[in-house]
Design a protein around this motif. Structure first.
Motif, PDB file in Angstrom:
ATOM      1  N   GLU A 168      82.434  54.338  52.412  1.00 42.38           N
ATOM      2  CA  GLU A 168      81.643  54.968  53.464  1.00 42.38           C
ATOM      3  C   GLU A 168      80.409  55.651  52.887  1.00 42.38           C
ATOM      4  O   GLU A 168      79.333  55.621  53.493  1.00 42.38           O
ATOM      5  CB  GLU A 168      82.505  55.979  54.225  1.00 42.38           C
ATOM      6  CG  GLU A 168      81.822  56.549  55.466  1.00 42.38           C
ATOM      7  CD  GLU A 168      82.731  57.435  56.282  1.00 42.38           C
ATOM      8  OE1 GLU A 168      82.199  58.172  57.138  1.00 42.38           O
ATOM      9  OE2 GLU A 168      83.954  57.410  56.061  1.00 42.38           O
ATOM     10  N   ASN A 172      76.674  54.796  53.969  1.00 40.00           N
ATOM     11  CA  ASN A 172      75.724  55.821  54.412  1.00 40.00           C
ATOM     12  C   ASN A 172      74.442  55.772  53.587  1.00 40.00           C
ATOM     13  O   ASN A 172      73.339  55.995  54.113  1.00 40.00           O
ATOM     14  CB  ASN A 172      76.362  57.208  54.305  1.00 40.00           C
ATOM     15  CG  ASN A 172      77.503  57.402  55.285  1.00 40.00           C
ATOM     16  OD1 ASN A 172      77.582  56.711  56.298  1.00 40.00           O
ATOM     17  ND2 ASN A 172      78.391  58.330  54.989  1.00 40.00           N
ATOM     18  N   ASN A 176      70.592  54.774  54.963  1.00 35.59           N
ATOM     19  CA  ASN A 176      69.570  55.810  54.798  1.00 35.59           C
ATOM     20  C   ASN A 176      68.342  55.304  54.039  1.00 35.59           C
ATOM     21  O   ASN A 176      67.344  56.020  53.913  1.00 35.59           O
ATOM     22  CB  ASN A 176      70.178  57.002  54.049  1.00 35.59           C
ATOM     23  CG  ASN A 176      69.277  58.226  54.047  1.00 35.59           C
ATOM     24  OD1 ASN A 176      68.955  58.779  55.090  1.00 35.59           O
ATOM     25  ND2 ASN A 176      68.859  58.646  52.853  1.00 35.59           N
ATOM     26  N   LYS A 356      73.027  64.852  59.171  1.00 33.13           N
ATOM     27  CA  LYS A 356      73.940  63.705  59.212  1.00 33.13           C
ATOM     28  C   LYS A 356      74.194  63.163  57.808  1.00 33.13           C
ATOM     29  O   LYS A 356      73.268  62.917  57.035  1.00 33.13           O
ATOM     30  CB  LYS A 356      73.356  62.614  60.112  1.00 33.13           C
ATOM     31  CG  LYS A 356      74.259  61.403  60.248  1.00 33.13           C
ATOM     32  CD  LYS A 356      73.621  60.345  61.120  1.00 33.13           C
ATOM     33  CE  LYS A 356      74.512  59.121  61.217  1.00 33.13           C
ATOM     34  NZ  LYS A 356      73.882  58.052  62.009  1.00 33.13           N
ATOM     35  N   ASN A 357      75.480  63.010  57.481  1.00 42.06           N
ATOM     36  CA  ASN A 357      75.931  62.432  56.206  1.00 42.06           C
ATOM     37  C   ASN A 357      75.572  63.271  54.987  1.00 42.06           C
ATOM     38  O   ASN A 357      75.636  62.771  53.856  1.00 42.06           O
ATOM     39  CB  ASN A 357      75.380  61.009  56.015  1.00 42.06           C
ATOM     40  CG  ASN A 357      75.903  60.041  57.046  1.00 42.06           C
ATOM     41  OD1 ASN A 357      77.012  60.197  57.558  1.00 42.06           O
ATOM     42  ND2 ASN A 357      75.109  59.043  57.382  1.00 42.06           N
ATOM     43  N   GLU A 514      72.588  53.299  61.944  1.00 46.71           N
ATOM     44  CA  GLU A 514      73.966  53.082  61.536  1.00 46.71           C
ATOM     45  C   GLU A 514      74.214  51.621  61.209  1.00 46.71           C
ATOM     46  O   GLU A 514      73.767  50.731  61.927  1.00 46.71           O
ATOM     47  CB  GLU A 514      74.945  53.538  62.625  1.00 46.71           C
ATOM     48  CG  GLU A 514      74.959  55.045  62.838  1.00 46.71           C
ATOM     49  CD  GLU A 514      76.081  55.476  63.753  1.00 46.71           C
ATOM     50  OE1 GLU A 514      76.853  54.597  64.180  1.00 46.71           O
ATOM     51  OE2 GLU A 514      76.175  56.682  64.043  1.00 46.71           O
TER      52      GLU A 514
END
Length: 561
Positions: A168, A172, A176, A356-357, A514
């Motif tokens: 994950e 991510n 990005n 986020k993330n 995403e």
């Protein structure tokens, strides 16, 4: 027969001409058909606009190159190559990129490259590589360097998230990539450098404590200190972002008026405020300390904008560790790293592109925040405690002996506490229907509401403070804990916050992109492995035999006649 040969030759020549024409056209035009549901291979209009408006060449050097990379890093490298290939095409060939292995050459060359990259702000990552002889450690640099007209800004390619599955984390990082490169190219190529001011004059964090924060922002903006008491209105007009980092002394009404003036004209503010006086250094010296409320005279201002920082402390079981002397052995002090409840690690759970993330964000003695409903102002929680917390009212005595006491989990089951807010909209003036304070020259009135603006309010004044090496006075990277050797996401959070507050183009929205992981079901694979192996091996053979039998009988029937 001759006519048929001529006809075949015409067909062949026509086919070759069509191929040549298609190749010539395709070499001049670029397009991509993306059939994925999340459009993972499609650049956003914002990115295309940035690339199409480049007025000079941009060079991107990627240091994700080398042998013996695990499959995950090979995938990250491949994805980086794909993204930069698209960037190059949409830039009209004004963007060039290459992949470099910084560990090439002998020991001296490797050490020189290592030092050069560190000086440019590119951090190494230790990679555990499995070989036939066992496991070995390999230093890699999952980063890139964007260069434009002599200006260079590093790009971090690998996102880090504690406690998250490596697949994950890798996913991510890949999703990005477009934001990481597009935002950096926008910064490095922007004509006018935006101005950011860190306030001083109220006991704020020193230049040394803010060294890494200021240096990081200085890569793409003009950064300096601002004394609110002395700066004229014309000076405030030249600023785009004001950062108020841990003031200790009270703000005067005249200073508040200037801040309100800055907000009314659309200026952006990043508040990093400690409402409670509590310091670990004081605890180390005396063993205990009275934590008490500060008097900053900012409560009415923050309330009017939409927030209230309370006079309390958040104690959280998810916290950073501090070194503590737990005794002596043979005359030598025994130092252990133990959790300190008042140093919460905020794990962002919001899907807002600001956080986020992001990995955990380290804090020191934060307080709770209340969101106030203000007409025309939208508030969103961006940082919060874990569910395993409790609120400590002040004044209260703090002691290092608290570390030795095992916390009772029953006392740390409370609702999640807010520690960071994003406010957006038209802010009401703090000085509406109030006289202009003494000391404001020339006297001027303020509008009742601001232009559309943004601000971030944090209940921790140390969140942007870098630690300092006591032996030589040098500073550590922002977010780096010199005791545990952990790197927290404080620097990434600062960069995201500045990006979001200063940019109205919506480029940070690219962080919402995403890419769905479509992994195979490992349990199902384990159960059905033999069946699928047999099917993949046997089915082609059966089809081949069937085709052979069919062809054999077809030939018999055909020639038997």
């Amino acid at each position: 027969m001759v006519g048929q040969k001529k006809k075949d030759l015409v067909y062949l020549i026509t086919f070759l001409v069509i191929i040549i024409v298609v190749n010539v056209i395709s070499s001049q035009l670029f397009t991509r058909f993306d059939f994925t549901s999340e459009k993972r291979y499609t650049l956003s209009p914002i990115t295309k606009n940035i690339l199409s408006n480049l007025d000079d060449r941009v060079q991107v050097t990627v240091y994700l190159e080398g042998d013996d990379f695990p499959a995950g890093f090979k995938r990250l490298r491949s994805s980086t190559f794909d993204v930069l290939t698209d960037f190059e095409a949409y830039s009209g060939n004004k963007l060039d990129f290459d992949f470099v292995n910084p560990m090439d050459g002998g020991d001296e060359a490797q050490q020189a490259n290592y030092q050069m990259l560190i000086e440019k702000g590119i951090e190494p990552t230790n990679l555990n590589v499995t070989t036939e002889g066992g496991n070995s450690q390999k230093i890699i640099f999952p980063a890139a360097l964007v260069t434009y007209k002599g200006v260079q800004i590093p790009v971090k390619l690998l996102q880090t998230q504690t406690g998250v599955d490596p697949q994950e984390v890798l996913n991510n990082s890949i999703q990005n990539l477009e934001y990481a490169f597009a935002s950096t190219i926008k910064k490095v190529t922007s004509g006018g450098r935006q101005r950011i001011g860190f306030t001083e004059g109220h006991g704020e964090l020193t230049d040394l404590q803010l060294s890494d924060a200021m240096n990081t922002l200085a890569d793409w903006s003009e950064v300096g200190r601002v004394d609110i008491a002395t700066i004229p209105f014309e000076g405030l007009d030249k600023l785009q972002l004001l950062i108020i980092a841990k003031p200790e002394k009270e703000f005067t009404e005249a200073e508040k008026y200037k801040i309100d003036y800055f907000v009314m004209r659309g200026g952006r503010v990043l508040w990093s405020i400690d409402q409670v006086s509590a310091e670990l250094d004081s605890l180390r010296g005396a063993g205990e300390q009275l934590a008490f409320a500060k008097k900053l005279n900012l409560d009415d201002m923050l309330f009017r904008y939409g927030a209230r920082i309370n006079y309390d402390l958040i104690a959280d079981l998810n916290s950073a560790k501090i070194p503590l002397n737990v005794g002596t052995v043979a005359g030598q002090p025994q130092i252990q790293l133990l959790p300190w409840l008042f140093y919460p690690i905020f794990i962002p759970v919001s899907t807002h592109p600001l956080v986020k993330n992001l990995d955990g964000i380290r804090s020191e003695f934060p307080s709770t925040i209340d969101l106030i409903d203000i007409n025309g102002v939208k508030g969103e929680v961006i940082l919060s405690s874990s569910p395993y917390n409790r609120k400590i009212e002040v004044p209260t005595m703090l002691s290092l002996q608290m570390v030795e006491q095992t916390p009772d989990p029953k006392l740390f089951q409370d609702s999640v506490k807010i520690a960071g807010l994003l406010l957006e909209g038209e802010f009401p003036s703090v000085f509406k229907n109030r006289p202009v304070p003494a000391g404001i020259t020339p006297p001027s009135s303020l509008p009742e509401k601001s232009k559309t603006g943004k601000m971030i309010i944090l209940s921790d004044g140390d969140i942007f403070k870098n630690q300092v090496n006591a032996s030589d006075g040098s500073h550590y990277p922002l977010g780096f804990d010199r005791y545990t050797k952990e790197q927290f996401a404080n620097k990434s959070f600062l960069l995201n916050a500045a990006d979001y507050l200063l940019d109205d183009s919506g480029i940070i929205g690219l962080r919402n992109k995403e890419i769905k992981l479509r992994l195979l079901d490992k349990a199902k694979i384990s159960m059905e492995k033999t069946f699928w192996q047999a099917l993949n091996l046997g089915l082609p053979l059966i089809m081949l035999i069937a085709c052979g039998i069919f062809q054999h009988y077809f030939r018999i029937r055909k020639y038997a006649r």
